[in-house]
Scaffold this motif. Structure first.
Motif, short mmCIF file in Angstrom:
data_model
loop_
_atom_site.label_atom_id
_atom_site.label_comp_id
_atom_site.label_asym_id
_atom_site.label_seq_id
_atom_site.Cartn_x
_atom_site.Cartn_y
_atom_site.Cartn_z
N ALA A 76 -5.60 -0.95 -4.62
CA ALA A 76 -4.75 -2.13 -4.52
C ALA A 76 -5.19 -3.25 -5.47
N ASP A 77 -6.15 -2.99 -6.34
CA ASP A 77 -6.69 -4.01 -7.25
C ASP A 77 -5.64 -4.45 -8.27
N ASP A 78 -5.20 -5.70 -8.17
CA ASP A 78 -4.15 -6.22 -9.05
C ASP A 78 -4.53 -6.15 -10.53
N SER A 79 -5.78 -6.44 -10.86
CA SER A 79 -6.18 -6.41 -12.27
C SER A 79 -6.15 -4.98 -12.81
N ALA A 80 -6.50 -3.99 -11.97
CA ALA A 80 -6.43 -2.59 -12.39
C ALA A 80 -4.97 -2.20 -12.65
N TRP A 81 -4.06 -2.65 -11.81
CA TRP A 81 -2.64 -2.36 -12.01
C TRP A 81 -2.12 -3.03 -13.28
N GLN A 82 -2.56 -4.26 -13.55
CA GLN A 82 -2.13 -4.95 -14.77
C GLN A 82 -2.59 -4.20 -16.01
N ARG A 83 -3.84 -3.72 -16.01
CA ARG A 83 -4.35 -2.94 -17.14
C ARG A 83 -3.57 -1.63 -17.29
N TYR A 84 -3.29 -0.99 -16.16
CA TYR A 84 -2.57 0.28 -16.19
C TYR A 84 -1.15 0.10 -16.73
N PHE A 85 -0.46 -0.93 -16.26
CA PHE A 85 0.91 -1.16 -16.76
C PHE A 85 0.91 -1.58 -18.22
N ALA A 86 -0.11 -2.28 -18.68
CA ALA A 86 -0.23 -2.61 -20.10
C ALA A 86 -0.36 -1.31 -20.91
N PHE A 87 -1.18 -0.37 -20.43
CA PHE A 87 -1.34 0.93 -21.07
C PHE A 87 0.00 1.66 -21.12
N LEU A 88 0.74 1.67 -20.00
CA LEU A 88 2.04 2.35 -19.97
C LEU A 88 3.01 1.73 -20.95
N HIS A 89 3.09 0.41 -20.99
CA HIS A 89 3.99 -0.28 -21.92
C HIS A 89 3.62 0.04 -23.36
N GLN A 90 2.33 0.04 -23.67
CA GLN A 90 1.87 0.32 -25.04
C GLN A 90 2.21 1.75 -25.46
N SER A 91 2.30 2.66 -24.48
CA SER A 91 2.61 4.06 -24.81
C SER A 91 4.03 4.23 -25.34
N GLY A 92 4.91 3.31 -25.00
CA GLY A 92 6.31 3.43 -25.39
C GLY A 92 7.07 4.46 -24.58
N CYS A 93 6.44 5.04 -23.57
CA CYS A 93 7.04 6.10 -22.77
C CYS A 93 7.31 5.68 -21.33
N PHE A 94 7.13 4.43 -21.03
CA PHE A 94 7.29 3.91 -19.67
C PHE A 94 8.75 3.54 -19.42
N ASP A 95 9.33 4.08 -18.34
CA ASP A 95 10.73 3.80 -18.01
C ASP A 95 10.89 3.15 -16.65
N GLY A 96 9.86 2.48 -16.15
CA GLY A 96 9.99 1.74 -14.91
C GLY A 96 9.29 2.39 -13.74
N GLY A 97 9.41 1.75 -12.61
CA GLY A 97 8.78 2.23 -11.39
C GLY A 97 8.81 1.15 -10.34
N SER A 98 8.27 1.45 -9.19
CA SER A 98 8.28 0.50 -8.09
C SER A 98 7.35 0.98 -6.99
N SER A 99 6.89 0.03 -6.19
CA SER A 99 6.25 0.43 -4.95
C SER A 99 7.37 0.90 -4.02
N ILE A 100 7.00 1.63 -3.00
CA ILE A 100 7.97 2.16 -2.04
C ILE A 100 7.57 1.69 -0.65
N GLY A 101 8.49 1.07 0.05
CA GLY A 101 8.22 0.58 1.40
C GLY A 101 8.31 1.69 2.44
N ALA A 102 8.15 1.29 3.67
CA ALA A 102 8.20 2.22 4.79
C ALA A 102 9.57 2.88 4.88
N GLY A 103 9.61 4.09 5.38
CA GLY A 103 10.86 4.81 5.52
C GLY A 103 10.72 5.94 6.52
N GLN A 104 11.72 6.77 6.57
CA GLN A 104 11.72 7.89 7.50
C GLN A 104 12.47 9.04 6.87
#
Length: 100
Positions: free
Chosen positions: A19-47
């Motif tokens: 859940a480390d926000d800074s780790a997620w920021q670094r990861y998303f920066a890596f994805l954006h730099q790859s040019g291959c990132f097409d989005g995503g999202s967290s997923i809430g509770a469901g059934q």
């Protein structure tokens, strides 16, 4: 290029690192730099539902998804590196999105 989903599960052995926000920021920066990132999202509770019988799997196990483009499944695995869920000992499933 093929489209892939990285499905992240809520099973990391180190929940704080996952859940480390800074780790997620670094990861998303890596994805954006790859040019291959097409989005995503967290997923809430469901059934999960099924018309009759017991539904397969648990909807609560999935915590998010990321969509990327890669040449093949092996190339898509490069996007595991730095993923906070994966790095924290959790499961990330990679699925191809076939063009129907």
């Amino acid at each position: 290029m093929q489209d892939y989903l990285l499905l992240m599960y809520n099973d990391a052995t180190d929940q704080a690192a996952a859940a480390d926000d800074s780790a997620w920021q670094r990861y998303f920066a890596f994805l954006h730099q790859s040019g291959c990132f097409d989005g995503g999202s967290s997923i809430g509770a469901g059934q999960s539902f099924r018309k009759s019988g017991t539904a397969a799997g648990s909807a609560d196990q999935l915590s998010g998804f990321i969509r990327v483009r890669a040449e093949d499944l092996l190339a898509a695995q490069q996007f595991l590196t730095g993923n906070p869920i994966y790095e924290a000992g959790g499961t990330v499933e990679i699925r191809a999105l076939p063009r129907d």
